[in-house]
Scaffold this motif. Structure first.
Motif, PDB file in Angstrom:
ATOM      1  N   VAL A 343       6.748   5.378  -7.288  1.00 36.08           N
ATOM      2  CA  VAL A 343       5.919   5.042  -6.125  1.00 36.08           C
ATOM      3  C   VAL A 343       4.459   5.417  -6.390  1.00 36.08           C
ATOM      4  O   VAL A 343       3.534   4.642  -6.087  1.00 36.08           O
ATOM      5  CB  VAL A 343       6.450   5.747  -4.866  1.00 36.08           C
ATOM      6  N   VAL A 344       4.225   6.618  -6.962  1.00 36.10           N
ATOM      7  CA  VAL A 344       2.860   7.040  -7.286  1.00 36.10           C
ATOM      8  C   VAL A 344       2.246   6.087  -8.312  1.00 36.10           C
ATOM      9  O   VAL A 344       1.059   5.742  -8.227  1.00 36.10           O
ATOM     10  CB  VAL A 344       2.861   8.490  -7.817  1.00 36.10           C
ATOM     11  N   LEU A 345       3.038   5.640  -9.282  1.00 32.37           N
ATOM     12  CA  LEU A 345       2.540   4.692 -10.293  1.00 32.37           C
ATOM     13  C   LEU A 345       2.125   3.376  -9.637  1.00 32.37           C
ATOM     14  O   LEU A 345       1.105   2.761 -10.021  1.00 32.37           O
ATOM     15  CB  LEU A 345       3.624   4.461 -11.344  1.00 32.37           C
ATOM     16  N   LEU A 346       2.882   2.937  -8.630  1.00 31.10           N
ATOM     17  CA  LEU A 346       2.499   1.717  -7.897  1.00 31.10           C
ATOM     18  C   LEU A 346       1.198   1.933  -7.120  1.00 31.10           C
ATOM     19  O   LEU A 346       0.366   1.012  -7.034  1.00 31.10           O
ATOM     20  CB  LEU A 346       3.616   1.311  -6.942  1.00 31.10           C
ATOM     21  N   GLU A 347       1.018   3.112  -6.559  1.00 33.01           N
ATOM     22  CA  GLU A 347      -0.247   3.417  -5.879  1.00 33.01           C
ATOM     23  C   GLU A 347      -1.426   3.298  -6.842  1.00 33.01           C
ATOM     24  O   GLU A 347      -2.478   2.747  -6.494  1.00 33.01           O
ATOM     25  CB  GLU A 347      -0.211   4.823  -5.286  1.00 33.01           C
ATOM     26  N   LEU A 348      -1.255   3.835  -8.036  1.00 25.25           N
ATOM     27  CA  LEU A 348      -2.324   3.768  -9.028  1.00 25.25           C
ATOM     28  C   LEU A 348      -2.590   2.330  -9.447  1.00 25.25           C
ATOM     29  O   LEU A 348      -3.746   1.941  -9.686  1.00 25.25           O
ATOM     30  CB  LEU A 348      -1.935   4.592 -10.267  1.00 25.25           C
ATOM     31  N   LEU A 349      -1.544   1.531  -9.516  1.00 29.75           N
ATOM     32  CA  LEU A 349      -1.662   0.159  -9.991  1.00 29.75           C
ATOM     33  C   LEU A 349      -2.209  -0.788  -8.922  1.00 29.75           C
ATOM     34  O   LEU A 349      -3.090  -1.617  -9.195  1.00 29.75           O
ATOM     35  CB  LEU A 349      -0.286  -0.322 -10.454  1.00 29.75           C
ATOM     36  N   ILE A 350      -1.733  -0.618  -7.697  1.00 33.10           N
ATOM     37  CA  ILE A 350      -2.062  -1.586  -6.644  1.00 33.10           C
ATOM     38  C   ILE A 350      -3.132  -1.069  -5.697  1.00 33.10           C
ATOM     39  O   ILE A 350      -3.892  -1.860  -5.116  1.00 33.10           O
ATOM     40  CB  ILE A 350      -0.768  -1.944  -5.861  1.00 33.10           C
ATOM     41  N   GLY A 351      -3.193   0.244  -5.503  1.00 28.47           N
ATOM     42  CA  GLY A 351      -4.210   0.811  -4.622  1.00 28.47           C
ATOM     43  C   GLY A 351      -3.808   0.845  -3.167  1.00 28.47           C
ATOM     44  O   GLY A 351      -4.632   1.163  -2.303  1.00 28.47           O
ATOM     45  N   ARG A 352      -2.552   0.531  -2.859  1.00 31.17           N
ATOM     46  CA  ARG A 352      -2.079   0.553  -1.473  1.00 31.17           C
ATOM     47  C   ARG A 352      -1.372   1.867  -1.176  1.00 31.17           C
ATOM     48  O   ARG A 352      -0.904   2.553  -2.081  1.00 31.17           O
ATOM     49  CB  ARG A 352      -1.116  -0.620  -1.222  1.00 31.17           C
ATOM     50  N   LYS A 353      -1.273   2.204   0.122  1.00 24.55           N
ATOM     51  CA  LYS A 353      -0.554   3.402   0.537  1.00 24.55           C
ATOM     52  C   LYS A 353       0.949   3.177   0.401  1.00 24.55           C
ATOM     53  O   LYS A 353       1.426   2.031   0.434  1.00 24.55           O
ATOM     54  CB  LYS A 353      -0.898   3.748   1.984  1.00 24.55           C
ATOM     55  N   PRO A 354       1.727   4.247   0.281  1.00 30.00           N
ATOM     56  CA  PRO A 354       3.181   4.078   0.097  1.00 30.00           C
ATOM     57  C   PRO A 354       3.877   3.453   1.298  1.00 30.00           C
ATOM     58  O   PRO A 354       4.878   2.763   1.139  1.00 30.00           O
ATOM     59  CB  PRO A 354       3.676   5.513  -0.142  1.00 30.00           C
ATOM     60  N   GLU A 356       2.801   1.311   4.959  1.00 31.63           N
ATOM     61  CA  GLU A 356       1.743   0.723   5.788  1.00 31.63           C
ATOM     62  C   GLU A 356       2.364   0.079   7.021  1.00 31.63           C
ATOM     63  O   GLU A 356       3.462  -0.482   6.958  1.00 31.63           O
ATOM     64  CB  GLU A 356       0.941  -0.311   4.993  1.00 31.63           C
ATOM     65  N   LYS A 357       1.631   0.169   8.139  1.00 33.05           N
ATOM     66  CA  LYS A 357       2.110  -0.404   9.387  1.00 33.05           C
ATOM     67  C   LYS A 357       1.817  -1.890   9.422  1.00 33.05           C
ATOM     68  O   LYS A 357       0.757  -2.355   8.985  1.00 33.05           O
ATOM     69  CB  LYS A 357       1.436   0.285  10.578  1.00 33.05           C
ATOM     70  N   LEU A 358       2.768  -2.624   9.968  1.00 31.13           N
ATOM     71  CA  LEU A 358       2.591  -4.062  10.146  1.00 31.13           C
ATOM     72  C   LEU A 358       2.121  -4.344  11.569  1.00 31.13           C
ATOM     73  O   LEU A 358       2.105  -3.458  12.427  1.00 31.13           O
ATOM     74  CB  LEU A 358       3.908  -4.800   9.875  1.00 31.13           C
ATOM     75  N   ALA A 359       1.729  -5.575  11.831  1.00 31.07           N
ATOM     76  CA  ALA A 359       1.220  -5.948  13.159  1.00 31.07           C
ATOM     77  C   ALA A 359       2.278  -5.775  14.240  1.00 31.07           C
ATOM     78  O   ALA A 359       1.969  -5.521  15.401  1.00 31.07           O
ATOM     79  CB  ALA A 359       0.731  -7.392  13.136  1.00 31.07           C
ATOM     80  N   SER A 360       3.532  -5.885  13.858  1.00 30.93           N
ATOM     81  CA  SER A 360       4.614  -5.807  14.839  1.00 30.93           C
ATOM     82  C   SER A 360       5.095  -4.368  15.060  1.00 30.93           C
ATOM     83  O   SER A 360       6.230  -4.155  15.497  1.00 30.93           O
ATOM     84  CB  SER A 360       5.801  -6.676  14.383  1.00 30.93           C
ATOM     85  N   SER A 361       4.237  -3.391  14.731  1.00 30.88           N
ATOM     86  CA  SER A 361       4.555  -1.969  14.889  1.00 30.88           C
ATOM     87  C   SER A 361       5.705  -1.535  13.989  1.00 30.88           C
ATOM     88  O   SER A 361       6.391  -0.554  14.277  1.00 30.88           O
ATOM     89  CB  SER A 361       4.894  -1.638  16.361  1.00 30.88           C
ATOM     90  N   GLN A 362       5.925  -2.258  12.932  1.00 28.82           N
ATOM     91  CA  GLN A 362       6.921  -1.886  11.943  1.00 28.82           C
ATOM     92  C   GLN A 362       6.211  -1.414  10.678  1.00 28.82           C
ATOM     93  O   GLN A 362       5.034  -1.688  10.478  1.00 28.82           O
ATOM     94  CB  GLN A 362       7.846  -3.076  11.636  1.00 28.82           C
ATOM     95  N   CYS A 363       6.968  -0.721   9.865  1.00 24.43           N
ATOM     96  CA  CYS A 363       6.404  -0.195   8.624  1.00 24.43           C
ATOM     97  C   CYS A 363       6.978  -0.934   7.427  1.00 24.43           C
ATOM     98  O   CYS A 363       8.126  -1.388   7.450  1.00 24.43           O
ATOM     99  CB  CYS A 363       6.705   1.305   8.501  1.00 24.43           C
ATOM    100  N   GLN A 364       6.165  -1.028   6.414  1.00 21.49           N
ATOM    101  CA  GLN A 364       6.598  -1.655   5.164  1.00 21.49           C
ATOM    102  C   GLN A 364       6.217  -0.751   4.006  1.00 21.49           C
ATOM    103  O   GLN A 364       5.068  -0.291   3.919  1.00 21.49           O
ATOM    104  CB  GLN A 364       5.944  -3.033   5.002  1.00 21.49           C
ATOM    105  N   THR A 365       7.164  -0.507   3.123  1.00 18.53           N
ATOM    106  CA  THR A 365       6.873   0.351   1.983  1.00 18.53           C
ATOM    107  C   THR A 365       6.244  -0.454   0.856  1.00 18.53           C
ATOM    108  O   THR A 365       6.407  -1.687   0.782  1.00 18.53           O
ATOM    109  CB  THR A 365       8.154   1.035   1.459  1.00 18.53           C
ATOM    110  N   ILE A 366       5.534   0.240  -0.002  1.00 16.07           N
ATOM    111  CA  ILE A 366       4.886  -0.421  -1.127  1.00 16.07           C
ATOM    112  C   ILE A 366       5.918  -1.006  -2.091  1.00 16.07           C
ATOM    113  O   ILE A 366       5.680  -2.039  -2.725  1.00 16.07           O
ATOM    114  CB  ILE A 366       3.957   0.575  -1.865  1.00 16.07           C
ATOM    115  N   VAL A 367       7.101  -0.360  -2.147  1.00 12.14           N
ATOM    116  CA  VAL A 367       8.151  -0.866  -3.029  1.00 12.14           C
ATOM    117  C   VAL A 367       8.666  -2.211  -2.513  1.00 12.14           C
ATOM    118  O   VAL A 367       8.801  -3.183  -3.283  1.00 12.14           O
ATOM    119  CB  VAL A 367       9.305   0.155  -3.131  1.00 12.14           C
ATOM    120  N   THR A 368       8.936  -2.278  -1.213  1.00  9.46           N
ATOM    121  CA  THR A 368       9.438  -3.526  -0.626  1.00  9.46           C
ATOM    122  C   THR A 368       8.426  -4.661  -0.779  1.00  9.46           C
ATOM    123  O   THR A 368       8.788  -5.800  -1.090  1.00  9.46           O
ATOM    124  CB  THR A 368       9.772  -3.314   0.855  1.00  9.46           C
ATOM    125  N   TRP A 369       7.149  -4.335  -0.573  1.00 10.76           N
ATOM    126  CA  TRP A 369       6.116  -5.369  -0.630  1.00 10.76           C
ATOM    127  C   TRP A 369       5.851  -5.834  -2.058  1.00 10.76           C
ATOM    128  O   TRP A 369       5.649  -7.024  -2.325  1.00 10.76           O
ATOM    129  CB  TRP A 369       4.825  -4.818  -0.016  1.00 10.76           C
TER     130      TRP A 369
END
Length: 431
Positions: A343-354, A356-369
Motif C-alpha cells: 500500500v505504501v509503495l502504491l502511495e509513492l507511485l500514484i500519490g493518492r491516499k490509502p 479516499e471518500k467518494l461523493a456518495s459518502s463511501q470510501c474507496q481504497t487505493i488498492v481497489t481503485w
C-alpha cells in the motif's frame, strides 16, 4: 749533592699524599660514620723539610673543597626528592577533593529528579550524554520531566511536529542545539500502558539504520513521553499528502524510500529473534531525515513471533493498510506487513491516499481503485503521480507496479517475502 737529595724528598712526598688519603677513606670506621667535614686534619702530619711544608699545605685544602661540594650535591638531591613528594601528595589530595565534589553534585541532581516525580534513573543535564548512553546496549535512558518541559518551551504549540492517534509530537531543542522529537501520550489506559512499555522494550533491543532510534522516555504523573531522534523532513505522509504534494520527492528518492522501508522490514522479519511484526506500517510511520533516508517508527502495536495468534492479540491497525486475512480472520503473519508495504509503495507511485471518500459518502481504497489499471501497461503511466510522471524508465515503472501488485494480493501465500521485494527493488536504485 745536597740539592738533588732535597728535590727527591719533595717529589716523593707529593706522591705519598694521595695514597695516604685513600688509606684514610678506606680504613674501617668500626660502625661510626665520620663527618664529611672535620675540624681535625684530614691526613696525619708528614715530617718534611721546612722547604717542602709550604708545598704540602695545598692538597688537604683542595680535598676539603671536594668533600664540601659532594655534601652540597647530596643536600640538593634530598631537597628535590622532598619537593617532588610534596607535589605528588598535593595532586592526590586535590583529585580526591574534586571527585568528592563531583559525586555530591550528581547526588543532588538525582535527588532533585526524584522529587520531580521522575522515579529512579539518571537525570541527564546534557542531552548529548543521554544520546551517548542510548547508543549502548540495553534500555533507553529515563529523562527528567523538567528537561523535556524546558526543551519544548513548555510544550508550546509552535513546537508541534504532528499529531498521532495517541497524542502530539513536539520538537525539542536540548543543550548544545541537539534536536529530538518528543511524543506526549496522555490518559493511556491499560492498553496504552502495555503499548508504551512494549515499544520501550523492543526499541531498546533493536538497532538498524532504517529503524527509528528511541533515545529516552519519561513518566510524569499520568502522562508518558517517548524521545526519538529528530527527522528533519517529517513523515512520508506529510511529504506526499501535505501542502507540497510530494514536490520534493523525485522518482529516485521515492524508490530509495521504498528500498529503505524494505530493508527495515527485512531486519525485523529475518534478523530479529524472534521475528517482529510491525502491525501498523503506514506512511505516517515512515520518517525521513535531512537526506530523505527513511526509518520505520511507532512500534507500539508490534508483536514478536509466537504472540500473533488471534486469541493473544487484539485486532489493531489502520484502515487501508490492514491485510484482509488479519481484518477478517485475525490471522497475523509477516505477510501482513508485506501487504501494508504494498500500500505504501502504491502511495509513492500514484500519490493518492490509502483511503479516499467518494461523493456518495463511501470510501474507496487505493488498492481497489488502482488494481485494474496497474496490470494494464497502456493505462499505468496515466495513473502515476503527476509530480514524477514521465520522469522514469518505463521498464522500471512496470517492475515497481508488478511488485506492488504482488504485495497487495488478497491471498497471503501469493505475496512475496520482504527479502524478495528487496532484491527486486535494488536494481532500480542508481548508485
Amino acid at each position: 749533592m745536597g740539592t738533588p737529595s732535597s728535590s727527591s724528598s719533595s717529589s716523593s712526598s707529593i706522591w705519598v699524599l694521595p695514597i695516604l688519603f685513600l688509606l684514610h677513606i678506606l680504613q674501617p670506621t668500626h660502625g661510626r660514620n665520620p663527618p664529611l667535614l672535620s675540624p681535625q686534619p684530614l691526613l696525619p702530619p708528614i715530617p718534611s723539610s721546612p722547604s717542602s711544608s709550604s708545598s704540602m699545605a695545598s692538597p688537604p685544602l683542595v680535598m676539603q673543597m671536594v668533600i664540601v661540594y659532594e655534601h652540597h650535591h647530596l643536600d640538593k638531591e634530598l631537597v628535590m626528592a622532598v619537593a617532588l613528594s610534596s607535589v605528588a601528595a598535593a595532586l592526590i589530595i586535590l583529585s580526591a577533593v574534586l571527585a568528592y565534589i563531583f559525586w555530591q553534585r550528581n547526588q543532588r541532581d538525582t535527588d532533585s529528579d526524584s522529587k520531580n516525580g521522575q522515579g529512579s534513573g539518571p537525570n541527564m543535564s546534557k542531552f548529548s550524554s543521554l544520546k551517548m548512553m542510548s547508543n549502548r546496549k540495553g534500555s533507553p535512558t529515563m529523562v527528567g520531566y523538567l528537561l523535556l518541559e524546558s526543551a519544548t518551551s513548555n510544550f508550546s504549540e509552535d513546537n508541534i511536529l504532528g499529531e498521532g492517534g495517541s497524542g502530539f509530537v513536539y520538537k525539542a531543542c536540548f543543550d548544545g542545539g541537539v534536536l529530538a522529537a518528543v511524543k506526549k501520550l496522555g490518559g493511556c489506559g491499560q492498553d496504552g500502558t502495555r503499548e508504551y512499555e512494549s515499544e520501550i522494550d523492543l526499541l531498546g533491543k533493536v538497532q538498524h539504520p532504517n529503524i527509528i532510534s528511541l533515545l529516552g522516555y519519561c513518566v510524569h504523573e499520568d502522562t508518558r513521553f517517548l524521545v526519538y531522534e529528530f527527522m528533519q523532513n517529517g513523515s512520508l505522509e506529510t511529504q506526499l499528502h501535505g501542502p507540497s504534494h510530494g514536490a520534493a520527492l523525485t522518482w529516485h528518492i521515492r524508490m530509495k524510500i521504498a528500498l529503505d522501508i524494505a530493508r527495515g522490514l527485512e531486519y525485523l522479519h529475518e534478523n530479529c529473534n524472534p521475528p517482529v511484526i510491525h502491525r501498523d506500517l503506514k506512511s505516517s510511520n515512515i520518517l525521513l531525515d535531512s537526506e530523505f533516508n527513511a526509518k520505520i517508527s511507532d512500534f507500539g502495536l508490534a508483536v514478536t513471533g509466537g504472540n500473533q495468534n488471534k486469541g493473544n492479540t487484539k485486532l489493531s491497525g489502520t484502515l487501508g493498510y490492514v491485510a484482509p486475512e488479519y481484518l477478517l480472520d485475525g490471522k497475523l503473519t509477516e505477510k501482513s506487513d508485506v501487504y501494508a508495504f504494498g500500500v505504501v509503495l502504491l502511495e509513492l507511485l500514484i500519490g493518492r491516499k490509502p483511503v479516499e471518500k467518494l461523493a456518495s459518502s463511501q470510501c474507496q481504497t487505493i488498492v481497489t481503485w488502482a488494481m485494474p489499471q496497474l496490470t494494464d501497461r497502456s493505462k499505468l503511466p496515466n495513473i502515476v503521480d503527476p509530480v514524477i510522471r514521465n520522469t522514469m524508465d518505463l521498464k522500471h515503472l512496470y517492475q515497481v507496479a508488478a511488485v506492488a501488485v504482488l504485495c497487495v494480493q488478497p491471498e497471503p501465500s501469493y505475496r512475496p517475502l520482504i527479502t524478495d521485494v528487496l532484491h527486486s527493488l535494488i536494481p532500480l536504485i542508481p548508485i
